[in-house]
Scaffold this motif. Structure first.
Motif, PDB file in Angstrom:
ATOM      1  N   PHE A   1       0.791  -1.228   0.000  1.00 22.27           N
ATOM      2  CA  PHE A   1       0.000   0.000   0.000  1.00 22.27           C
ATOM      3  C   PHE A   1       0.828   1.287   0.000  1.00 22.27           C
ATOM      4  CE2 PHE A   1      -3.396  -2.861   1.407  1.00 22.27           C
ATOM      5  CZ  PHE A   1      -4.444  -2.372   0.647  1.00 22.27           C
TER       6      PHE A   1
ATOM      7  N   GLU B   1       0.178   3.764  -2.667  1.00 23.71           N
ATOM      8  CA  GLU B   1      -1.225   4.074  -2.940  1.00 23.71           C
ATOM      9  C   GLU B   1      -1.859   5.004  -1.918  1.00 23.71           C
ATOM     10  OE1 GLU B   1      -3.650   0.655  -3.528  1.00 23.71           O
ATOM     11  OE2 GLU B   1      -2.195  -0.381  -4.772  1.00 23.71           O
ATOM     12  N   VAL B   2      -1.099   5.408  -0.905  1.00 25.35           N
ATOM     13  CA  VAL B   2      -1.738   6.160   0.179  1.00 25.35           C
ATOM     14  C   VAL B   2      -1.545   7.658   0.009  1.00 25.35           C
ATOM     15  CG1 VAL B   2      -1.553   4.274   1.833  1.00 25.35           C
ATOM     16  CG2 VAL B   2       0.299   5.952   1.680  1.00 25.35           C
TER      17      VAL B   2
ATOM     18  N   PRO C   1      -6.235   3.500   3.659  1.00 25.56           N
ATOM     19  CA  PRO C   1      -6.521   2.812   2.404  1.00 25.56           C
ATOM     20  C   PRO C   1      -7.341   1.551   2.661  1.00 25.56           C
ATOM     21  CG  PRO C   1      -4.318   2.276   3.133  1.00 25.56           C
ATOM     22  CD  PRO C   1      -4.884   3.207   4.158  1.00 25.56           C
ATOM     23  N   THR C   2      -7.278   1.066   3.894  1.00 29.14           N
ATOM     24  CA  THR C   2      -7.998  -0.069   4.449  1.00 29.14           C
ATOM     25  C   THR C   2      -7.646  -0.035   5.931  1.00 29.14           C
ATOM     26  OG1 THR C   2      -8.335  -2.470   4.355  1.00 29.14           O
ATOM     27  CG2 THR C   2      -6.125  -1.669   3.879  1.00 29.14           C
TER      28      THR C   2
ATOM     29  N   TRP D   1      -9.388   5.869   1.053  1.00 31.74           N
ATOM     30  CA  TRP D   1      -8.719   6.691   0.048  1.00 31.74           C
ATOM     31  C   TRP D   1      -7.491   5.957  -0.470  1.00 31.74           C
ATOM     32  CZ3 TRP D   1     -10.737   8.246   4.630  1.00 31.74           C
ATOM     33  CH2 TRP D   1     -11.710   9.263   4.601  1.00 31.74           C
ATOM     34  N   ARG D   2      -7.343   5.930  -1.767  1.00 30.54           N
ATOM     35  CA  ARG D   2      -6.149   5.340  -2.379  1.00 30.54           C
ATOM     36  C   ARG D   2      -5.719   6.215  -3.554  1.00 30.54           C
ATOM     37  NH1 ARG D   2      -7.928  -1.097  -2.274  1.00 30.54           N
ATOM     38  NH2 ARG D   2      -8.261  -1.165  -0.013  1.00 30.54           N
ATOM     39  N   TYR D   3      -4.419   6.418  -3.639  1.00 27.25           N
ATOM     40  CA  TYR D   3      -3.888   7.263  -4.697  1.00 27.25           C
ATOM     41  C   TYR D   3      -3.801   6.435  -5.975  1.00 27.25           C
ATOM     42  CZ  TYR D   3      -0.976  10.547  -7.264  1.00 27.25           C
ATOM     43  OH  TYR D   3      -0.491  11.402  -8.213  1.00 27.25           O
ATOM     44  N   GLU D   4      -4.937   6.319  -6.634  1.00 34.73           N
ATOM     45  CA  GLU D   4      -5.049   5.524  -7.847  1.00 34.73           C
ATOM     46  C   GLU D   4      -4.318   6.222  -8.987  1.00 34.73           C
ATOM     47  OE1 GLU D   4      -5.288   2.755 -10.016  1.00 34.73           O
ATOM     48  OE2 GLU D   4      -6.661   2.369  -8.336  1.00 34.73           O
TER      49      GLU D   4
ATOM     50  N   ARG E   1     -10.201   7.671  -6.358  1.00 32.88           N
ATOM     51  CA  ARG E   1      -9.264   7.883  -5.254  1.00 32.88           C
ATOM     52  C   ARG E   1      -9.965   7.970  -3.908  1.00 32.88           C
ATOM     53  NH1 ARG E   1      -5.056  12.060  -8.365  1.00 32.88           N
ATOM     54  NH2 ARG E   1      -4.096  10.400  -9.633  1.00 32.88           N
ATOM     55  N   GLU E   2     -11.263   7.999  -3.936  1.00 30.61           N
ATOM     56  CA  GLU E   2     -12.064   7.970  -2.713  1.00 30.61           C
ATOM     57  C   GLU E   2     -13.271   7.098  -2.999  1.00 30.61           C
ATOM     58  OE1 GLU E   2     -13.815  11.368   0.224  1.00 30.61           O
ATOM     59  OE2 GLU E   2     -14.471  11.468  -1.859  1.00 30.61           O
TER      60      GLU E   2
END
Length: 453
Positions: A73, A76-77, A96-97, A127-130, A141-142
């Motif tokens: 992760f 991705e955060v 992110p989880t 939230w993940r920085y896709e 991203r959310e």
């Protein structure tokens, strides 16, 4: 019809928010989402889960504790490094989880076998920085979801929960939302970071790509050892708990429901999540008193009375059809004089029935009419595989291994066809025949292959 056009027709989201990968979910979309949450939360609570709330921020030190999880992760955060004008002494991430947020607290709460099992669920936002191309509700991203985090005395109890998680998926996604899907055990190279085993629910969208809409993971003792989640058993021996987590992608499930059930007119929402199960359309000169009476009699359903002025009944019918309302209830002077209503379903039925007659059978017929069936075909060689993927289907194929030794064959499929090994079905018993579709070695598994989002 294209997915983005459906979102616009249904007034589900607005993508013009000035931050890439973030969207505004409009009232009609949120009403459907609230109904989705209710379906899943009810099933989870029947299964013994209780709701909790956890903060949206996770200290960096928590995230780093489980090394494999952190590697999975880290890129991705969203990092929080400042508060006001001050640099923070310790960085935080937007979750992110929630494993690394919740399990330190479990270490404080769980002491004895009498405290187990622990079965909590969290409904909220992650939230993940896709970095791939974003798409409304499908990849952003959310996003909204539900995650459960359970702790048990042993592996047997934990794996039993995995089975119950998958049954919950069946009862909501297949039975209530009328979406078809495959349940697969992911290959070793595609497991959730930190998990022993990952199981997934994949559905197929009309553009020929599969979408993962839920996953459940057996974590074993991996996180318990990192976060020191132990209990004293009945022989006064200290043991680590065995854990599971279940992620339900609310945004993605709504996306799949909208996309798969739509027709050339617009949305066709299942009655279980439609913001309005029926819309009452009064036709002048019906009296307000009769409209109010109809509304009261059918109040067990989610109703909307369309009293808008200056709009023809035909335009009202089209407006609600494109938004996917299952039933329109038409009341005019003729219906009032005969104590009847006329119903018109989104699936094409139109009948005049006595006022007070139950509508359940019409909802049932409508829901059955929109039910999805996956396109799954057998591939005996790579030529077959290409034809199936080009036609927008899911391929079922013999394969050498879903462990590390099969990863080289997977790479061939990924590079040549831009497709993914989804995994091995766990809801059907299948025996492989013949040779691996790639290597020519003896096939040990039947796998499912598809292009994905």
């Amino acid at each position: 019809m294209k997915f983005d056009d459906l979102l616009e027709l249904g007034d589900i989201v607005d993508i013009r928010y000035p931050a890439k990968g973030f969207i505004v979910i409009k009232p009609y979309g949120m009403l459907a989402i609230k109904n989705l949450y209710r379906l899943f939360e009810r099933e989870l609570e029947i299964d013994g889960h209780e709701p909790v709330h956890f903060p949206a921020v996770i200290p960096e030190r928590n995230l780093r504790l489980e090394e494999e999880h952190f590697k999975g992760f880290e890129g991705e955060v969203f990092w929080i490094t400042r508060a006001g004008l001050n640099e923070l002494e310790e960085r935080y991430v937007l979750r992110p989880t929630s494993e690394t947020a919740i399990y330190p607290m479990y270490a404080l709460w769980i002491k004895s076998y009498r405290d187990l099992p622990v079965k909590y669920y969290l409904s909220g936002t992650v939230w993940r920085y896709e970095t791939k191309s974003t798409r409304p509700l499908i990849r952003g991203r959310e996003f909204l979801w539900i995650e459960t985090h359970d702790a048990f005395r042993n592996e047997s109890e934990a794996r039993s929960q995995i089975s119950r998680d998958l049954e919950i998926s069946k009862r909501v996604i297949r039975d209530r939302l009328k979406l078809d899907f495959i349940m697969v055990k992911r290959p070793s190279w595609d497991r959730f970071a930190g998990a022993v085993d990952t199981y997934a629910v994949d559905t197929l969208l009309p553009d020929g790509k599969v979408l993962q809409i839920a996953t459940t993971h057996y974590l074993g003792e991996n996180f318990a050892r990192v976060f020191n989640v132990k209990y004293m058993d009945d022989t006064e021996t200290e043991r680590y708990v065995h854990q599971t987590c279940f992620g339900i992608g609310i945004n993605r499930i709504l996306a799949a429901t909208i996309y798969n059930h739509a027709d050339e007119t617009g949305l066709r929402l299942p009655s279980s999540i439609a913001p309005y199960q029926a819309v009452i359309v009064p036709i002048h000169p019906v009296s307000d008193m009769y409209v109010d009476r109809v509304t009261e009699i059918y109040s067990k359903y989610r109703l909307k009375v369309d009293r808008r002025e200056g709009i023809t009944p035909g335009n009202k019918f089209y407006y609600w059809d494109k938004r996917g309302v299952p039933i329109k209830i038409i009341v005019g002077k003729r219906e009032e004089e005969n104590s009847t209503i006329t119903i018109s379903t989104r699936s094409g039925i139109k009948e005049t029935i006595p006022l007070g007659e139950d509508l359940d059978k019409y909802f049932e017929y409508y829901d059955d009419n929109i039910k999805q069936t996956l396109k799954i075909y057998d591939a005996k060689d790579l030529e077959d595989l290409k034809k199936i993927l080009d036609a927008g289907g899911i391929a079922r194929a013999p394969f050498c291994s879903v462990e590390k030794e099969g990863e080289e064959c997977y790479r061939v499929i990924k590079e040549r066809f831009k497709a993914e090994i989804r995994g091995v079905r766990i809801d059907v018993d299948e025996k492989p025949e013949g040779k691996c579709i790639v290597s020519g070695r003896k096939a040990e598994y039947v796998v499912y292959i598809a292009k994905q989002y």
